[in-house]
Write an enzyme that holds these catalytic residues in place. Structure first.
Site, PDB file in Angstrom:
ATOM      1  N   ARG A   1       7.110  -3.923  10.152  1.00 49.03           N
ATOM      2  CA  ARG A   1       6.200  -3.080  10.666  1.00 49.03           C
ATOM      3  C   ARG A   1       7.113  -1.872  11.010  1.00 49.03           C
ATOM      4  NH1 ARG A   1       5.050  -8.120  13.077  1.00 49.03           N
ATOM      5  NH2 ARG A   1       2.770  -8.727  12.609  1.00 49.03           N
TER       6      ARG A   1
ATOM      7  N   LYS B   1       5.607  -8.643  16.817  1.00 48.03           N
ATOM      8  CA  LYS B   1       4.576  -8.737  17.917  1.00 48.03           C
ATOM      9  C   LYS B   1       4.442  -9.830  18.578  1.00 48.03           C
ATOM     10  CE  LYS B   1       0.883  -6.090  15.488  1.00 48.03           C
ATOM     11  NZ  LYS B   1      -0.496  -6.088  15.072  1.00 48.03           N
TER      12      LYS B   1
ATOM     13  N   HIS C   1       2.844   1.026   6.239  1.00 49.45           N
ATOM     14  CA  HIS C   1       2.093  -0.095   6.208  1.00 49.45           C
ATOM     15  C   HIS C   1       1.855  -0.323   4.727  1.00 49.45           C
ATOM     16  CE1 HIS C   1       1.325  -2.970   9.553  1.00 49.45           C
ATOM     17  NE2 HIS C   1       0.284  -3.330   8.741  1.00 49.45           N
TER      18      HIS C   1
ATOM     19  N   ARG D   1       4.459  -2.319   3.630  1.00 50.87           N
ATOM     20  CA  ARG D   1       4.588  -3.825   4.041  1.00 50.87           C
ATOM     21  C   ARG D   1       3.550  -4.444   3.140  1.00 50.87           C
ATOM     22  NH1 ARG D   1       4.863  -7.113   8.384  1.00 50.87           N
ATOM     23  NH2 ARG D   1       3.179  -8.138   9.400  1.00 50.87           N
TER      24      ARG D   1
ATOM     25  N   HIS E   1       2.895 -12.909  10.611  1.00 52.57           N
ATOM     26  CA  HIS E   1       1.688 -12.893  10.859  1.00 52.57           C
ATOM     27  C   HIS E   1       1.488 -14.417  11.853  1.00 52.57           C
ATOM     28  CE1 HIS E   1       0.002 -10.844   7.088  1.00 52.57           C
ATOM     29  NE2 HIS E   1       0.252  -9.979   8.132  1.00 52.57           N
TER      30      HIS E   1
ATOM     31  N   TYR F   1      -4.506 -10.734   1.433  1.00 53.77           N
ATOM     32  CA  TYR F   1      -3.704 -10.166   0.603  1.00 53.77           C
ATOM     33  C   TYR F   1      -3.990 -10.804  -0.838  1.00 53.77           C
ATOM     34  CZ  TYR F   1      -0.496  -8.031   3.793  1.00 53.77           C
ATOM     35  OH  TYR F   1       0.091  -7.214   4.923  1.00 53.77           O
TER      36      TYR F   1
END
Length: 304
Positions: free
Chosen positions: A152, A175, A245, A248, A271, A280
């Protein structure tokens, strides 16, 4: 042991204490706390600082109507409700009487579009920086690193030189302050080595600003990275709206198309849920169709 119910408090006080707990006890990322503060601030304005013990289903229902009237996307409406649920859940753990967080259902989220670059367009983007100047060396290192790691943009700008120089594996904090390992391809390692060798400053940050007089120093911001990528996309003649992104997404899609399993891609992207990574998989459908068309039933056809 029975815990006593704590007398209820005003919503503004509850939000302040919740945010403090998010920072000190839960250790949430600053951006997450900022988002909670923003969305809960809207609910505070809506309720005029009601006592949390007086919150009812009707307050939530009318609040949702107000959000919908603002023509916000379902995803953005969900962000408001997720923040409210988090606050109510925290209040319940503190034995403060209020509306149960389970009373708030989230509307179905809109399908989030995943944009990525095919290999031809990706090659054009990576070749766009002018390697004869220091800025071009830096920017190519940025592009190569983003595509090699799937970082990110906020994770990218936090990288320090000592964490990355002469390394293939890099540990990053994503995150929720979750740590994961990402990997630098030979192309990314080479680009970083070339860029760092051209620097004369001693700034610990990996990617720094370059002034007009050639001096460098000062960590780049996410917004600066976004602007430079958009500039190179236009320079490369790409019609797509390209962001950090996008690289990414290109990283994740490239792995899946090359045969990587979903759980591994989930780990590399950081994730928390495999459901996020599954977004995806529909991008590989066309690729799988082409494989099926090229190889399925060939022996049957040839045997006729």
């Amino acid at each position: 042991m029975v815990h006593a119910i704590i007398p209820a408090m005003q919503l503004s006080q509850a939000i302040r204490r919740f945010l403090e707990d998010c920072e000190l006890a839960q250790g949430l990322a600053p951006r997450t706390i900022e988002n909670y503060e923003h969305y809960l601030g809207r609910f505070l304005d809506f309720t005029h600082n009601i006592n949390v013990g007086a919150l009812t289903d009707e307050h939530v229902r009318t609040y949702r109507l107000k959000l919908n009237e603002r023509e916000l996307s379902r995803a953005t409406q969900n962000y408001h409700l997720v923040a409210l649920r988090a606050l109510l859940g925290w209040l319940a753990k503190q034995n403060i009487r209020t509306l149960s967080s389970e009373r708030i259902d989230l509307p179905g989220a809109e399908t989030i579009e995943v944009n990525f670059l095919d290999r031809e367009h990706l090659a054009k983007l990576l070749a766009a920086p002018n390697l004869r100047v220091q800025k071009g060396k830096r920017d190519q290192a940025i592009l190569e690193t983003l595509f090699s790691t799937g970082l990110r943009v906020a994770e990218l700008v936090r990288l320090d030189r000592q964490e990355v120089e002469n390394r293939e594996e890099v540990s990053v904090v994503g995150k929720g302050r979750k740590r994961r390992v990402v990997f630098l391809s030979p192309g990314a390692q080479s680009a970083i080595k070339t860029y760092v060798a051209a620097r004369t400053d001693d700034d610990p940050a990996l990617f720094v600003r370059i002034k007009r007089n050639g001096e460098s120093g000062g960590r780049l911001t996410p917004r600066t990275i976004q602007r430079l990528i958009q500039g190179y996309a236009a320079q490369a003649g790409l019609a797509e709206h390209v962001t950090p992104h996008t690289l990414r997404h290109s990283f994740g899609t490239d792995l899946l198309r090359s045969g990587a399993d979903l759980r591994s891609v989930q780990a590399l992207l950081g994730h928390s849920s495999v459901a996020t990574t599954q977004r995806y998989t529909h991008l590989t459908d066309q690729h799988l169709h082409e494989v099926h068309k090229a190889f399925h039933g060939r022996k049957r056809i040839n045997s006729k």
